[in-house]
Every structure is written in C-alpha cells, then in structure tokens.
Scaffold this motif. Structure first.
Motif, PDB file in Angstrom:
ATOM      1  N   TYR B  35       2.495   9.454   0.527  1.00  0.00           N
ATOM      2  CA  TYR B  35       1.438   9.140   1.476  1.00  0.00           C
ATOM      3  C   TYR B  35       0.995  10.410   2.188  1.00  0.00           C
ATOM      4  O   TYR B  35       1.778  11.320   2.413  1.00  0.00           O
ATOM      5  CB  TYR B  35       1.920   8.156   2.552  1.00  0.00           C
ATOM      6  N   GLN B  37      -0.747  11.572   5.866  1.00  0.00           N
ATOM      7  CA  GLN B  37      -1.014  11.094   7.219  1.00  0.00           C
ATOM      8  C   GLN B  37      -1.859  12.112   7.969  1.00  0.00           C
ATOM      9  O   GLN B  37      -1.515  13.296   8.051  1.00  0.00           O
ATOM     10  CB  GLN B  37       0.295  10.853   7.978  1.00  0.00           C
ATOM     11  N   GLY B  40      -4.862   9.546  13.638  1.00  0.00           N
ATOM     12  CA  GLY B  40      -5.799   8.444  13.823  1.00  0.00           C
ATOM     13  C   GLY B  40      -6.191   7.704  12.551  1.00  0.00           C
ATOM     14  O   GLY B  40      -7.031   6.810  12.603  1.00  0.00           O
ATOM     15  N   GLN B  41      -5.589   8.073  11.409  1.00  0.00           N
ATOM     16  CA  GLN B  41      -5.983   7.427  10.153  1.00  0.00           C
ATOM     17  C   GLN B  41      -4.847   6.673   9.494  1.00  0.00           C
ATOM     18  O   GLN B  41      -4.990   6.181   8.375  1.00  0.00           O
ATOM     19  CB  GLN B  41      -6.524   8.469   9.171  1.00  0.00           C
ATOM     20  N   GLY B  42      -3.720   6.561  10.141  1.00  0.00           N
ATOM     21  CA  GLY B  42      -2.609   5.876   9.510  1.00  0.00           C
ATOM     22  C   GLY B  42      -2.118   6.623   8.294  1.00  0.00           C
ATOM     23  O   GLY B  42      -2.254   7.845   8.193  1.00  0.00           O
ATOM     24  N   LEU B  43      -1.545   5.905   7.345  1.00  0.00           N
ATOM     25  CA  LEU B  43      -1.032   6.489   6.108  1.00  0.00           C
ATOM     26  C   LEU B  43      -1.914   6.053   4.949  1.00  0.00           C
ATOM     27  O   LEU B  43      -2.275   4.878   4.837  1.00  0.00           O
ATOM     28  CB  LEU B  43       0.402   6.026   5.849  1.00  0.00           C
ATOM     29  N   LEU B  45      -2.261   6.179   0.665  1.00  0.00           N
ATOM     30  CA  LEU B  45      -1.454   6.346  -0.527  1.00  0.00           C
ATOM     31  C   LEU B  45      -2.097   7.346  -1.488  1.00  0.00           C
ATOM     32  O   LEU B  45      -3.263   7.212  -1.854  1.00  0.00           O
ATOM     33  CB  LEU B  45      -1.281   4.995  -1.219  1.00  0.00           C
ATOM     34  N   ASP B  59      -5.024   5.638  -3.423  1.00  0.00           N
ATOM     35  CA  ASP B  59      -6.381   5.606  -2.895  1.00  0.00           C
ATOM     36  C   ASP B  59      -7.029   6.985  -2.776  1.00  0.00           C
ATOM     37  O   ASP B  59      -8.249   7.099  -2.741  1.00  0.00           O
ATOM     38  CB  ASP B  59      -6.375   4.943  -1.515  1.00  0.00           C
ATOM     39  N   PHE B  88       0.172  15.907   7.117  1.00  0.00           N
ATOM     40  CA  PHE B  88       1.593  15.548   7.101  1.00  0.00           C
ATOM     41  C   PHE B  88       1.801  14.634   5.899  1.00  0.00           C
ATOM     42  O   PHE B  88       1.092  13.642   5.747  1.00  0.00           O
ATOM     43  CB  PHE B  88       1.944  14.829   8.404  1.00  0.00           C
ATOM     44  N   LEU B  90       4.269  12.244   3.540  1.00  0.00           N
ATOM     45  CA  LEU B  90       5.459  11.397   3.609  1.00  0.00           C
ATOM     46  C   LEU B  90       5.767  10.812   2.246  1.00  0.00           C
ATOM     47  O   LEU B  90       4.884  10.305   1.552  1.00  0.00           O
ATOM     48  CB  LEU B  90       5.253  10.261   4.607  1.00  0.00           C
ATOM     49  N   PRO B 106      11.637  12.269   5.941  1.00  0.00           N
ATOM     50  CA  PRO B 106      11.252  12.869   7.222  1.00  0.00           C
ATOM     51  C   PRO B 106       9.898  13.557   7.211  1.00  0.00           C
ATOM     52  O   PRO B 106       9.376  13.896   8.274  1.00  0.00           O
ATOM     53  CB  PRO B 106      12.359  13.883   7.466  1.00  0.00           C
ATOM     54  N   GLY B 107       9.311  13.761   6.041  1.00  0.00           N
ATOM     55  CA  GLY B 107       7.975  14.334   5.961  1.00  0.00           C
ATOM     56  C   GLY B 107       7.951  15.841   5.823  1.00  0.00           C
ATOM     57  O   GLY B 107       8.914  16.546   6.167  1.00  0.00           O
TER      58      GLY B 107
END
Lengths: 116, 113
Positions: B35, B37, B40-43, B45, B59, B88, B90, B106-107
């Motif tokens: 993912y 990140q 403000g846009q969430g995660l 895929l 996506d 970021f 994940l 942990p990213g």
C-alpha cells in the motif's frame, strides 16, 4: 465498487472524555469491517473487526464498534480516552467479503488529538 | 516473534533512480500486499500476491513493479516512471480463511530528491 467514508478528518477531545469516530461504507454484500490505528511513522495495528453475529464488537485498548446495517455504519467508540490514544484511525472494508483473499478499501483516516 | 519487517525505515533517492523496498514475513501467510499512504488519502493498494510467482495490480500500480519468488518475501520496486514517488509505503500479509484480516509492517518512508 466498495467505498469507505470517514467524515471527520480531525477530532480533538479532552483526556477522560468519551469518543466516537464515524465510518460509513458502501458495499453490496455483507461487509467485513475493520478498524486500525496508526501512530505517527508506524504501521497499522488492528483494533477490532466485524465478520458476523453480534453487531457490537469489542477490541483492544478498550475500544468497541457497532455495526448498523440500516445506516451502513461501523462507528468506533471508547468511553474514556487516554492521552496514549492520540493517533490516526482508519476504517476499512473487505472487498472479497468471504474467505478468499481480497484487498481492503480504507477510509481517509481520522486524526485524534487528546488534550490533557 | 512472528511478524512483518520492512527495510529500510527511511530511504532517500535521487529523481530518476529505481529503488527497491524490502518486505519479509515469517507468519507463513500466503497473501501479501503493498500500500501507499499519502496524507489525507488513506491507504491505496499498489500490488498484491496471493501465491508465490503470481501477483496482481492494485489501484495505483503504474510506475511500480513487484516479484514474489519466495513465500516470505514481496519486494516492491519504485521505478523512475512513477511520477510522484515520495510517500509512506506499507506492506501487509494475510493468511487464508481469515476474512481478509491483514497484518501490517512498520512501513518505509521514501523521499525522492
């Protein structure tokens, strides 16, 4: 296609106050729903999940969430917030809706600030 | 302890360079996910893999590539074709028959200069 909306971008509460974070989803079938929490610069930790059965689910750290099919909602609640709860919270819905693998669709997240 | 590791934690690269992010899990999970990140846009895929030597686009796969040669490993390459790679990243994994409950690493924060 499924979607998740978290209407509140940022919420501020005082320590000891109650908390409710809103989540609305759009999904044609029975949803599988999740709440995750993320501390700054960290990965996501699962708080709780709903698959079926009792619509009030209990999670870790004293959180609970209630699934309301009629309102397409899965709101997260905590009766008394601690300063350590300050973080970003994500609601997610499963696209597969079953036992096969599938991707999660996430909301935009709600940032929680806790005042002493 | 079982879990997901991502390395490095922070990564800096010059524009135009490809970079590979590592993701390893010892949970014996079949499925793995990447993912992205942004604030403000969430995660969102990028790619996912349900089995070794097989993976599917998510996506926002453009400008990214992956491989799944081992069950434990799912590296992500951010290519120079990715227009805005600073983000970021994940990694997550999922076992079978778990109603799509995913566990996250942990990213890695990638900054392209």
């Amino acid at each position: 296609a499924q979607s998740v909306t978290q209407p509140d971008i940022h919420i501020t509460v005082s320590e000891g106050a109650s908390l409710e974070l809103r989540c609305n989803y759009s999904y044609g079938a029975t949803p599988y729903l999740f709440w995750y929490v993320q501390s700054p610069g960290q990965g996501l930790q699962l708080l709780l999940k709903y698959f079926s059965g009792d619509t009030l689910v209990q999670g870790i750290k004293g959180f609970e969430a209630e699934f309301k099919r009629s309102q397409s909602s899965f709101n997260l609640r905590k009766p008394s917030v601690h300063w350590s709860d300050a973080a970003e919270y994500f609601c997610a819905v499963s696209a597969a809706g079953g036992t096969s693998y599938g991707k999660l669709t996430f909301g935009q997240g709600t940032i929680l600030t806790v005042h002493p | 302890d079982g879990g997901i590791t991502q390395s490095p934690k922070y990564l800096f690269r010059k524009e135009g360079q490809n970079v590979t992010l590592s993701c390893e899990q010892n949970l014996n999970h079949d499925a793995m996910y990447w993912y992205r990140q942004d604030p403000g846009q969430g995660l969102r895929l990028i790619y996912y893999s349900q089995i070794v030597n097989d993976f599917q686009k998510g996506d926002i796969a453009e400008g990214y590539s992956v491989s799944r040669e081992k069950k434990e490993s799912f590296p992500l390459t951010v290519t120079s074709a990715q227009k805005n790679p600073t983000a970021f990243y994940l990694c997550a994994s999922e076992r079978g028959n778990s109603y799509n409950e995913q566990f996250f690493g942990p990213g890695t924060r990638l900054t392209v200069l």
